[in-house]
Design a protein around this motif. Sequence first.
Motif, PDB file in Angstrom:
ATOM      1  N   ASN A  54    -125.835  -9.523 114.154  1.00 26.52           N
ATOM      2  CA  ASN A  54    -126.642  -8.510 114.290  1.00 26.52           C
ATOM      3  C   ASN A  54    -126.632  -7.360 113.167  1.00 26.52           C
ATOM      4  O   ASN A  54    -125.473  -6.986 112.932  1.00 26.52           O
ATOM      5  CB  ASN A  54    -126.443  -7.765 115.490  1.00 26.52           C
ATOM      6  CG  ASN A  54    -127.598  -6.668 115.736  1.00 26.52           C
ATOM      7  OD1 ASN A  54    -128.117  -5.896 114.748  1.00 26.52           O
ATOM      8  ND2 ASN A  54    -127.910  -6.200 117.168  1.00 26.52           N
ATOM      9  N   GLY A  55    -127.610  -7.507 112.251  1.00 30.68           N
ATOM     10  CA  GLY A  55    -127.395  -6.636 110.841  1.00 30.68           C
ATOM     11  C   GLY A  55    -127.198  -5.124 111.207  1.00 30.68           C
ATOM     12  O   GLY A  55    -126.950  -4.462 110.401  1.00 30.68           O
ATOM     13  N   ASP A  77    -122.515  -3.018 105.067  1.00 25.53           N
ATOM     14  CA  ASP A  77    -124.138  -2.786 104.770  1.00 25.53           C
ATOM     15  C   ASP A  77    -124.528  -4.132 104.660  1.00 25.53           C
ATOM     16  O   ASP A  77    -124.471  -4.743 103.495  1.00 25.53           O
ATOM     17  CB  ASP A  77    -124.275  -1.995 103.661  1.00 25.53           C
ATOM     18  CG  ASP A  77    -125.806  -1.761 103.535  1.00 25.53           C
ATOM     19  OD1 ASP A  77    -126.462  -2.202 104.453  1.00 25.53           O
ATOM     20  OD2 ASP A  77    -126.083  -1.090 102.396  1.00 25.53           O
ATOM     21  N   PHE A  78    -125.342  -4.686 105.662  1.00 19.95           N
ATOM     22  CA  PHE A  78    -126.051  -6.044 105.739  1.00 19.95           C
ATOM     23  C   PHE A  78    -127.307  -5.994 104.879  1.00 19.95           C
ATOM     24  O   PHE A  78    -127.893  -6.997 104.407  1.00 19.95           O
ATOM     25  CB  PHE A  78    -126.357  -6.709 106.934  1.00 19.95           C
ATOM     26  CG  PHE A  78    -124.747  -6.996 107.410  1.00 19.95           C
ATOM     27  CD1 PHE A  78    -124.040  -8.245 106.997  1.00 19.95           C
ATOM     28  CD2 PHE A  78    -124.104  -6.344 108.691  1.00 19.95           C
ATOM     29  CE1 PHE A  78    -122.875  -8.478 107.769  1.00 19.95           C
ATOM     30  CE2 PHE A  78    -123.199  -6.639 109.125  1.00 19.95           C
ATOM     31  CZ  PHE A  78    -122.354  -7.800 108.743  1.00 19.95           C
ATOM     32  N   GLY A  79    -127.806  -4.812 104.656  1.00 18.90           N
ATOM     33  CA  GLY A  79    -129.206  -4.799 103.961  1.00 18.90           C
ATOM     34  C   GLY A  79    -130.398  -4.936 104.765  1.00 18.90           C
ATOM     35  O   GLY A  79    -130.248  -5.447 105.851  1.00 18.90           O
ATOM     36  N   ARG A  84    -127.437 -13.383 105.801  1.00 18.30           N
ATOM     37  CA  ARG A  84    -126.032 -13.543 105.972  1.00 18.30           C
ATOM     38  C   ARG A  84    -125.590 -14.496 107.090  1.00 18.30           C
ATOM     39  O   ARG A  84    -126.535 -14.581 108.210  1.00 18.30           O
ATOM     40  CB  ARG A  84    -125.347 -12.027 106.198  1.00 18.30           C
ATOM     41  CG  ARG A  84    -125.594 -10.978 105.387  1.00 18.30           C
ATOM     42  CD  ARG A  84    -124.584 -11.392 104.280  1.00 18.30           C
ATOM     43  NE  ARG A  84    -124.789 -10.100 103.335  1.00 18.30           N
ATOM     44  CZ  ARG A  84    -125.355 -10.071 101.985  1.00 18.30           C
ATOM     45  NH1 ARG A  84    -126.189 -11.061 101.813  1.00 18.30           N
ATOM     46  NH2 ARG A  84    -125.356  -9.074 101.481  1.00 18.30           N
ATOM     47  N   THR A  85    -124.680 -15.119 107.186  1.00 18.33           N
ATOM     48  CA  THR A  85    -124.266 -16.037 108.349  1.00 18.33           C
ATOM     49  C   THR A  85    -123.146 -15.950 108.776  1.00 18.33           C
ATOM     50  O   THR A  85    -122.353 -15.020 108.294  1.00 18.33           O
ATOM     51  CB  THR A  85    -124.632 -17.648 107.515  1.00 18.33           C
ATOM     52  OG1 THR A  85    -123.574 -17.960 106.757  1.00 18.33           O
ATOM     53  CG2 THR A  85    -125.833 -17.963 107.074  1.00 18.33           C
ATOM     54  N   ALA A  96    -120.229 -13.679 106.744  1.00 21.69           N
ATOM     55  CA  ALA A  96    -120.681 -13.347 105.389  1.00 21.69           C
ATOM     56  C   ALA A  96    -120.909 -11.770 105.304  1.00 21.69           C
ATOM     57  O   ALA A  96    -121.586 -11.317 106.001  1.00 21.69           O
ATOM     58  CB  ALA A  96    -121.612 -14.032 104.857  1.00 21.69           C
ATOM     59  N   GLU A  97    -120.100 -10.983 104.445  1.00 19.59           N
ATOM     60  CA  GLU A  97    -120.182  -9.563 104.451  1.00 19.59           C
ATOM     61  C   GLU A  97    -120.630  -8.969 103.096  1.00 19.59           C
ATOM     62  O   GLU A  97    -120.108  -7.746 102.525  1.00 19.59           O
ATOM     63  CB  GLU A  97    -118.932  -8.866 105.094  1.00 19.59           C
ATOM     64  CG  GLU A  97    -118.774  -9.111 106.500  1.00 19.59           C
ATOM     65  CD  GLU A  97    -117.606  -8.277 107.112  1.00 19.59           C
ATOM     66  OE1 GLU A  97    -117.829  -7.001 106.803  1.00 19.59           O
ATOM     67  OE2 GLU A  97    -116.818  -8.891 107.758  1.00 19.59           O
ATOM     68  N   GLY A  98    -121.431  -9.800 102.253  1.00 17.85           N
ATOM     69  CA  GLY A  98    -121.855  -9.261 100.861  1.00 17.85           C
ATOM     70  C   GLY A  98    -120.873  -8.770 100.198  1.00 17.85           C
ATOM     71  O   GLY A  98    -119.971  -9.889  99.935  1.00 17.85           O
ATOM     72  N   ALA A  99    -120.784  -7.779  99.594  1.00 15.92           N
ATOM     73  CA  ALA A  99    -119.744  -7.651  98.355  1.00 15.92           C
ATOM     74  C   ALA A  99    -118.386  -7.438  98.819  1.00 15.92           C
ATOM     75  O   ALA A  99    -117.653  -7.673  97.985  1.00 15.92           O
ATOM     76  CB  ALA A  99    -120.438  -5.958  97.834  1.00 15.92           C
TER      77      ALA A  99
END
Length: 195
Positions: A54-55, A77-79, A84-85, A96-99
Amino acid sequence: ATDVKTTANSILVTSGKDGFLKSYSKNDLSAINEVPFDDLRSIAINGNNIAVLNGTTGVNILDSSFNTTKEIAISSDFGDFSKRTLAFSGDNIIVAEGAKGAGVYNTNTGSLIEYIPILINPEGVAQSNIVTNAVAKNENILLMANGGAGLCLAEDQGNDTDLFGIIELSGSTNFVASKGDYIFAASGKSGLQII
């Protein structure tokens, strides 16, 4: 739909903002069950456990009837519209957490075990394009689709992950899946690449 997975008898589908996790019969596609969520991005299945990303809040671990058995708060911050998976790895869930790269969490306690960093910072790639978009597991190999930083391979050793290196693909690596001896990577410039 933001993600789709199948079980022996059903098809599970997530939808994004103000969406649902829904299950459908494989036989006739009739609706079986549904539960609302704020902002679903991905789904993973491990036996009778279902995990949804859940973003807005993080990971929810559900039983086969869609009852939440564990909530794992994630502050990344998932945007608003970023894909993201997540993927199960035994009693852990990899997100998967971005940066930040990929976060590894224990599904029983919700505790953060480790962050797996993005291995390289290539020249000429905007920092905003160096993000972990997707993760996939194949036996003990972890794959990370790191956008402009390529496709990373790592060995998952339970509570520790050893980074191997990068598979260089043309363009930004935005999604990864793996089955058997194959890796399927979505590249921004070259489309689907099968390795």
